[in-house]
Design a protein around this motif. Structure first.
Motif, PDB file in Angstrom:
ATOM      1  N   GLN A 294     -16.266   1.342 -10.479  1.00 25.76           N
ATOM      2  CA  GLN A 294     -16.397   0.259 -11.453  1.00 25.76           C
ATOM      3  C   GLN A 294     -15.026  -0.064 -12.021  1.00 25.76           C
ATOM      4  N   ALA A 295     -14.948  -1.207 -12.677  1.00 27.98           N
ATOM      5  CA  ALA A 295     -13.686  -1.630 -13.289  1.00 27.98           C
ATOM      6  C   ALA A 295     -13.184  -0.551 -14.243  1.00 27.98           C
ATOM      7  N   GLY A 296     -11.889  -0.281 -14.179  1.00 35.91           N
ATOM      8  CA  GLY A 296     -11.273   0.730 -15.027  1.00 35.91           C
ATOM      9  C   GLY A 296     -11.125   2.079 -14.366  1.00 35.91           C
ATOM     10  N   ASP A 297     -11.893   2.347 -13.318  1.00 35.45           N
ATOM     11  CA  ASP A 297     -11.688   3.583 -12.560  1.00 35.45           C
ATOM     12  C   ASP A 297     -10.269   3.590 -11.988  1.00 35.45           C
ATOM     13  N   VAL A 298      -9.703   4.773 -11.858  1.00 37.85           N
ATOM     14  CA  VAL A 298      -8.344   4.904 -11.324  1.00 37.85           C
ATOM     15  C   VAL A 298      -8.388   5.712 -10.036  1.00 37.85           C
ATOM     16  N   PHE A 299      -7.820   5.139  -8.977  1.00 39.25           N
ATOM     17  CA  PHE A 299      -7.663   5.856  -7.723  1.00 39.25           C
ATOM     18  C   PHE A 299      -6.356   6.638  -7.776  1.00 39.25           C
ATOM     19  N   GLU A 300      -6.399   7.901  -7.348  1.00 40.43           N
ATOM     20  CA  GLU A 300      -5.201   8.727  -7.255  1.00 40.43           C
ATOM     21  C   GLU A 300      -5.134   9.331  -5.854  1.00 40.43           C
ATOM     22  N   ILE A 301      -4.018   9.134  -5.176  1.00 39.53           N
ATOM     23  CA  ILE A 301      -3.813   9.658  -3.835  1.00 39.53           C
ATOM     24  C   ILE A 301      -2.480  10.388  -3.815  1.00 39.53           C
ATOM     25  N   GLU A 302      -2.488  11.617  -3.344  1.00 39.28           N
ATOM     26  CA  GLU A 302      -1.248  12.397  -3.258  1.00 39.28           C
ATOM     27  C   GLU A 302      -1.280  13.243  -2.006  1.00 39.28           C
ATOM     28  N   ALA A 303      -0.103  13.470  -1.442  1.00 37.06           N
ATOM     29  CA  ALA A 303      -0.017  14.283  -0.228  1.00 37.06           C
ATOM     30  C   ALA A 303       1.421  14.665   0.014  1.00 37.06           C
ATOM     31  N   ALA A 304       1.643  15.906   0.438  1.00 31.91           N
ATOM     32  CA  ALA A 304       2.958  16.295   0.939  1.00 31.91           C
ATOM     33  C   ALA A 304       3.134  15.617   2.297  1.00 31.91           C
ATOM     34  N   PRO A 305       4.345  15.187   2.645  1.00 30.83           N
ATOM     35  CA  PRO A 305       5.641  15.458   2.018  1.00 30.83           C
ATOM     36  C   PRO A 305       6.083  14.425   0.988  1.00 30.83           C
ATOM     37  N   PHE A 306       5.171  13.592   0.501  1.00 28.34           N
ATOM     38  CA  PHE A 306       5.529  12.593  -0.497  1.00 28.34           C
ATOM     39  C   PHE A 306       5.615  13.261  -1.869  1.00 28.34           C
ATOM     40  N   ALA A 307       6.686  12.980  -2.580  1.00 23.60           N
ATOM     41  CA  ALA A 307       6.906  13.628  -3.876  1.00 23.60           C
ATOM     42  C   ALA A 307       6.061  13.004  -4.975  1.00 23.60           C
ATOM     43  N   LEU A 308       5.781  11.717  -4.872  1.00 24.52           N
ATOM     44  CA  LEU A 308       5.105  10.982  -5.935  1.00 24.52           C
ATOM     45  C   LEU A 308       3.716  10.545  -5.499  1.00 24.52           C
ATOM     46  N   PRO A 309       2.742  10.562  -6.414  1.00 29.19           N
ATOM     47  CA  PRO A 309       1.395  10.096  -6.079  1.00 29.19           C
ATOM     48  C   PRO A 309       1.318   8.573  -6.137  1.00 29.19           C
ATOM     49  N   LEU A 310       0.223   8.052  -5.611  1.00 28.78           N
ATOM     50  CA  LEU A 310      -0.088   6.626  -5.712  1.00 28.78           C
ATOM     51  C   LEU A 310      -1.304   6.493  -6.606  1.00 28.78           C
ATOM     52  N   ARG A 311      -1.145   5.778  -7.712  1.00 29.00           N
ATOM     53  CA  ARG A 311      -2.239   5.584  -8.665  1.00 29.00           C
ATOM     54  C   ARG A 311      -2.430   4.091  -8.927  1.00 29.00           C
ATOM     55  N   ASN A 312      -3.703   3.665  -8.919  1.00 28.07           N
ATOM     56  CA  ASN A 312      -4.016   2.265  -9.190  1.00 28.07           C
ATOM     57  C   ASN A 312      -5.392   2.161  -9.833  1.00 28.07           C
ATOM     58  N   PRO A 313      -5.506   1.408 -10.938  1.00 29.24           N
ATOM     59  CA  PRO A 313      -6.818   1.149 -11.519  1.00 29.24           C
ATOM     60  C   PRO A 313      -7.525   0.014 -10.788  1.00 29.24           C
ATOM     61  N   ILE A 314      -8.847  -0.042 -10.932  1.00 29.57           N
ATOM     62  CA  ILE A 314      -9.636  -1.142 -10.380  1.00 29.57           C
ATOM     63  C   ILE A 314      -9.776  -2.233 -11.437  1.00 29.57           C
ATOM     64  N   ALA A 315      -9.638  -3.473 -11.014  1.00 33.71           N
ATOM     65  CA  ALA A 315      -9.937  -4.628 -11.857  1.00 33.71           C
ATOM     66  C   ALA A 315     -10.847  -5.558 -11.061  1.00 33.71           C
ATOM     67  N   ILE A 316     -11.727  -6.250 -11.752  1.00 34.43           N
ATOM     68  CA  ILE A 316     -12.642  -7.189 -11.108  1.00 34.43           C
ATOM     69  C   ILE A 316     -12.260  -8.598 -11.530  1.00 34.43           C
ATOM     70  N   ASP A 317     -11.990  -9.445 -10.567  1.00 34.55           N
ATOM     71  CA  ASP A 317     -11.615 -10.820 -10.874  1.00 34.55           C
ATOM     72  C   ASP A 317     -12.819 -11.628 -11.344  1.00 34.55           C
ATOM     73  N   ALA A 318     -12.554 -12.629 -12.158  1.00 36.07           N
ATOM     74  CA  ALA A 318     -13.591 -13.572 -12.555  1.00 36.07           C
ATOM     75  C   ALA A 318     -13.950 -14.455 -11.368  1.00 36.07           C
ATOM     76  N   ALA A 319     -15.175 -14.957 -11.368  1.00 33.48           N
ATOM     77  CA  ALA A 319     -15.612 -15.841 -10.295  1.00 33.48           C
ATOM     78  C   ALA A 319     -14.785 -17.125 -10.295  1.00 33.48           C
ATOM     79  N   GLU A 320     -14.433 -17.584  -9.111  1.00 36.61           N
ATOM     80  CA  GLU A 320     -13.653 -18.804  -8.971  1.00 36.61           C
ATOM     81  C   GLU A 320     -14.444 -19.831  -8.183  1.00 36.61           C
ATOM     82  N   PRO A 321     -14.513 -21.064  -8.665  1.00 36.98           N
ATOM     83  CA  PRO A 321     -15.167 -22.099  -7.857  1.00 36.98           C
ATOM     84  C   PRO A 321     -14.329 -22.402  -6.630  1.00 36.98           C
ATOM     85  N   VAL A 322     -14.981 -22.599  -5.510  1.00 39.79           N
ATOM     86  CA  VAL A 322     -14.296 -22.914  -4.272  1.00 39.79           C
ATOM     87  C   VAL A 322     -14.759 -24.280  -3.802  1.00 39.79           C
TER      88      VAL A 322
END
Length: 327
Positions: A294-322
């Motif tokens: 759901q919106a606000g959840d944070v994904f965290e991915i980490e693995a050697a040999p990478f020194a830094l993790p990858l973190r990103n929250p989820i956001a849900i876009d508003a509906a757009e007319p097409v």
């Protein structure tokens, strides 16, 4: 020698590249603003990225808490950055997909997903100089969908799911003569809509047209044969789900060289100056364990040999007319 590259923007808005060596201390690469420029200079000079960093020299230590991290590669014209990937490439990766597709079948015949996976197991690692089995392939979009570490992964309002895929991405720059040049590897979250994919496997193409997070490090050189990492989802500061993930050729049914061949065999992907970010696949999904994000959840991915993790929250876009306008 271990070498990783980071791209960042400092508090004044000035871009820079930092190098992480064996001591894992980020130091600014002198006179370099982008990884792409550094790589292009290395190609033009006929040497590698490590040599290009050594030639430029290293300056001050970069305080990563005081800068904004960018994807480890990008292009000033996002249309010239291509995001693609391959699936069913990892040992165990067919299980979840097979369950999705078998649920709609009454017979015990192998699903198309299982057939594709077995083709890789049997022929995805050919002998040197030969071409192996063709993998599943998909298009994710262009550089507009490339998400920086820490930035939100945005799911469209019409999506049925916002699911992570922890994996390794290959990073490439096409040289002036049309030769794809691998710059290195990065941690990645190949964000997908697994509910849409489960509805009909012919909707896989739709499920993959989502942004993807990459970075923060570009690992220069070869990928270790075995990459062992952790993927987790954090909700309201607490771990909702966590699981190890495996990558590297020791855990793959295809060789990286075979996956690269079947991507770059198409001339349209060998346009000089283009950047390619190619996702190599995964066998680990929270969706397979019944998790609904759901919106606000944070994904965290980490693995050697990478020194830094990858973190990103989820956001849900508003509906757009097409709407489509006729001239």
């Amino acid at each position: 020698m271990r070498l990783s590259l980071l791209q960042f923007r400092d508090g004044s808005g000035v871009r820079g590249v930092a190098a992480l060596g064996e001591d894992r201390v980020p130091r600014r690469v002198t006179g370099v603003e982008t990884t792409r420029a550094l790589a292009q200079g290395a190609i033009d000079a006929g040497h590698g990225l490590a040599d290009a960093v050594a030639a430029a020299g290293l300056g001050k230590v970069v305080d990563l808490d005081a800068v904004t991290l960018l994807p480890p590669i990008d292009h000033d014209d996002p249309a010239h950055c291509v995001l693609t990937g391959t699936g069913l490439t990892h040992l165990g990766s067919a299980e979840g997909r097979d369950q999705m597709h078998r649920a709609a079948k009454a017979d015990a015949a192998p699903t198309d997903s299982m057939k594709m996976f077995l083709m890789g197991v049997e022929g995805g690692k050919p002998a040197d100089g030969t071409v192996g089995a063709q993998p599943e392939w998909f298009y994710k979009g262009n550089g507009h969908g490339l998400v920086a570490p820490g930035a939100p992964l945005r799911s469209p309002a019409f999506a049925k799911d916002a699911g992570e895929e922890p994996e390794i991405a290959g990073i490439y720059l096409v040289a002036d003569d049309g030769t794809p040049v691998r710059l290195g590897f990065a941690l990645a979250n190949e964000f997908s809509d697994h509910v849409t994919e489960r509805g009909n496997y012919l909707w896989l193409a739709h499920s993959k047209l989502r942004p993807a997070a990459v970075g923060p490090e570009l690992l220069v050189g070869d990928l270790p044969q075995e990459v062992i990492g952790t993927s987790r989802i954090v909700r309201n500061g607490e771990t909702l789900w966590e699981k190890p993930f495996l990558s590297g050729e020791a855990n793959m049914s295809h060789s990286i060289a075979n996956l690269e061949h079947h991507h770059f065999k198409y001339g349209v992907f060998r346009s000089p100056g283009d950047v390619h970010v190619h996702f190599f696949g995964t066998a680990t999904l929270s969706f397979s364990d019944g998790v609904t994000t759901q919106a606000g959840d944070v994904f965290e991915i980490e693995a050697a040999p990478f020194a830094l993790p990858l973190r990103n929250p989820i956001a849900i876009d508003a509906a757009e007319p097409v709407s489509v306008r006729a001239l």
